[in-house]
Design a protein around this motif. Structure first.
Motif, PDB file in Angstrom:
ATOM      1  N   ILE A  92      40.415  38.101  35.392  1.00  0.00           N
ATOM      2  CA  ILE A  92      41.644  38.645  35.982  1.00  0.00           C
ATOM      3  C   ILE A  92      41.324  39.907  36.773  1.00  0.00           C
ATOM      4  CG2 ILE A  92      43.870  39.716  35.454  1.00  0.00           C
ATOM      5  CD1 ILE A  92      44.147  37.713  33.170  1.00  0.00           C
ATOM      6  N   LEU A  93      40.467  40.756  36.236  1.00  0.00           N
ATOM      7  CA  LEU A  93      40.065  41.976  36.949  1.00  0.00           C
ATOM      8  C   LEU A  93      39.327  41.628  38.237  1.00  0.00           C
ATOM      9  CD1 LEU A  93      39.734  45.027  37.183  1.00  0.00           C
ATOM     10  CD2 LEU A  93      37.700  44.824  35.756  1.00  0.00           C
ATOM     11  N   GLU A  94      38.408  40.678  38.174  1.00  0.00           N
ATOM     12  CA  GLU A  94      37.664  40.269  39.366  1.00  0.00           C
ATOM     13  C   GLU A  94      38.604  39.701  40.427  1.00  0.00           C
ATOM     14  OE1 GLU A  94      34.883  37.571  37.632  1.00  0.00           O
ATOM     15  OE2 GLU A  94      33.439  39.156  37.191  1.00  0.00           O
ATOM     16  N   THR A  95      39.571  38.912  40.007  1.00  0.00           N
ATOM     17  CA  THR A  95      40.537  38.335  40.942  1.00  0.00           C
ATOM     18  C   THR A  95      41.388  39.428  41.573  1.00  0.00           C
ATOM     19  OG1 THR A  95      40.609  36.284  39.682  1.00  0.00           O
ATOM     20  CG2 THR A  95      42.457  36.703  41.165  1.00  0.00           C
ATOM     21  N   ASP A  96      41.812  40.394  40.776  1.00  0.00           N
ATOM     22  CA  ASP A  96      42.602  41.507  41.292  1.00  0.00           C
ATOM     23  C   ASP A  96      41.822  42.288  42.343  1.00  0.00           C
ATOM     24  OD1 ASP A  96      44.860  43.373  41.339  1.00  0.00           O
ATOM     25  OD2 ASP A  96      43.482  44.746  40.321  1.00  0.00           O
ATOM     26  N   VAL A  97      40.572  42.588  42.061  1.00  0.00           N
ATOM     27  CA  VAL A  97      39.739  43.331  43.014  1.00  0.00           C
ATOM     28  C   VAL A  97      39.566  42.527  44.302  1.00  0.00           C
ATOM     29  CG1 VAL A  97      37.402  44.207  43.455  1.00  0.00           C
ATOM     30  CG2 VAL A  97      38.528  44.692  41.270  1.00  0.00           C
ATOM     31  N   PHE A  98      39.255  41.237  44.174  1.00  0.00           N
ATOM     32  CA  PHE A  98      39.054  40.384  45.347  1.00  0.00           C
ATOM     33  C   PHE A  98      40.304  40.323  46.214  1.00  0.00           C
ATOM     34  CE2 PHE A  98      39.655  36.120  47.193  1.00  0.00           C
ATOM     35  CZ  PHE A  98      38.655  36.160  48.142  1.00  0.00           C
ATOM     36  N   LEU A  99      41.467  40.027  45.603  1.00  0.00           N
ATOM     37  CA  LEU A  99      42.689  39.894  46.387  1.00  0.00           C
ATOM     38  C   LEU A  99      43.141  41.227  46.974  1.00  0.00           C
ATOM     39  CD1 LEU A  99      44.685  37.330  44.231  1.00  0.00           C
ATOM     40  CD2 LEU A  99      43.510  36.931  46.403  1.00  0.00           C
ATOM     41  N   SER A 100      42.983  42.306  46.234  1.00  0.00           N
ATOM     42  CA  SER A 100      43.347  43.628  46.752  1.00  0.00           C
ATOM     43  C   SER A 100      42.527  43.975  47.985  1.00  0.00           C
ATOM     44  CB  SER A 100      43.145  44.697  45.677  1.00  0.00           C
ATOM     45  OG  SER A 100      44.029  44.492  44.610  1.00  0.00           O
ATOM     46  N   ARG A 101      41.235  43.711  47.924  1.00  0.00           N
ATOM     47  CA  ARG A 101      40.367  44.009  49.080  1.00  0.00           C
ATOM     48  C   ARG A 101      40.630  43.049  50.236  1.00  0.00           C
ATOM     49  NH1 ARG A 101      34.565  45.713  46.370  1.00  0.00           N
ATOM     50  NH2 ARG A 101      35.412  47.519  45.258  1.00  0.00           N
TER      51      ARG A 101
END
Length: 53
Positions: free
Chosen positions: A3-12
């Motif tokens: 979930i953290l990795e997905t959040d970072v990817f989508l935010s960027r």
């Protein structure tokens, strides 16, 4: 962690100029994997809708 990795990817991704979501995803929970699935998310690159930019 995923979930953290997905959040970072989508935010960027969506912080990049010209990148936008043009159709929201359908969100569901998959019991087989014990996690959420996003389907149908449409991402566009370029100017605003109807623009030739």
């Amino acid at each position: 962690m995923a979930i953290l990795e997905t959040d970072v990817f989508l935010s960027r991704l969506f912080a990049v100029e010209g990148v936008r979501m043009t159709a929201p995803p359908r969100v569901s929970f998959n019991n087989d994997i014990g996690g959420y699935e996003l389907r149908g998310l449409v991402v566009s690159v370029g100017g605003p809708l109807g623009s030739s930019a």
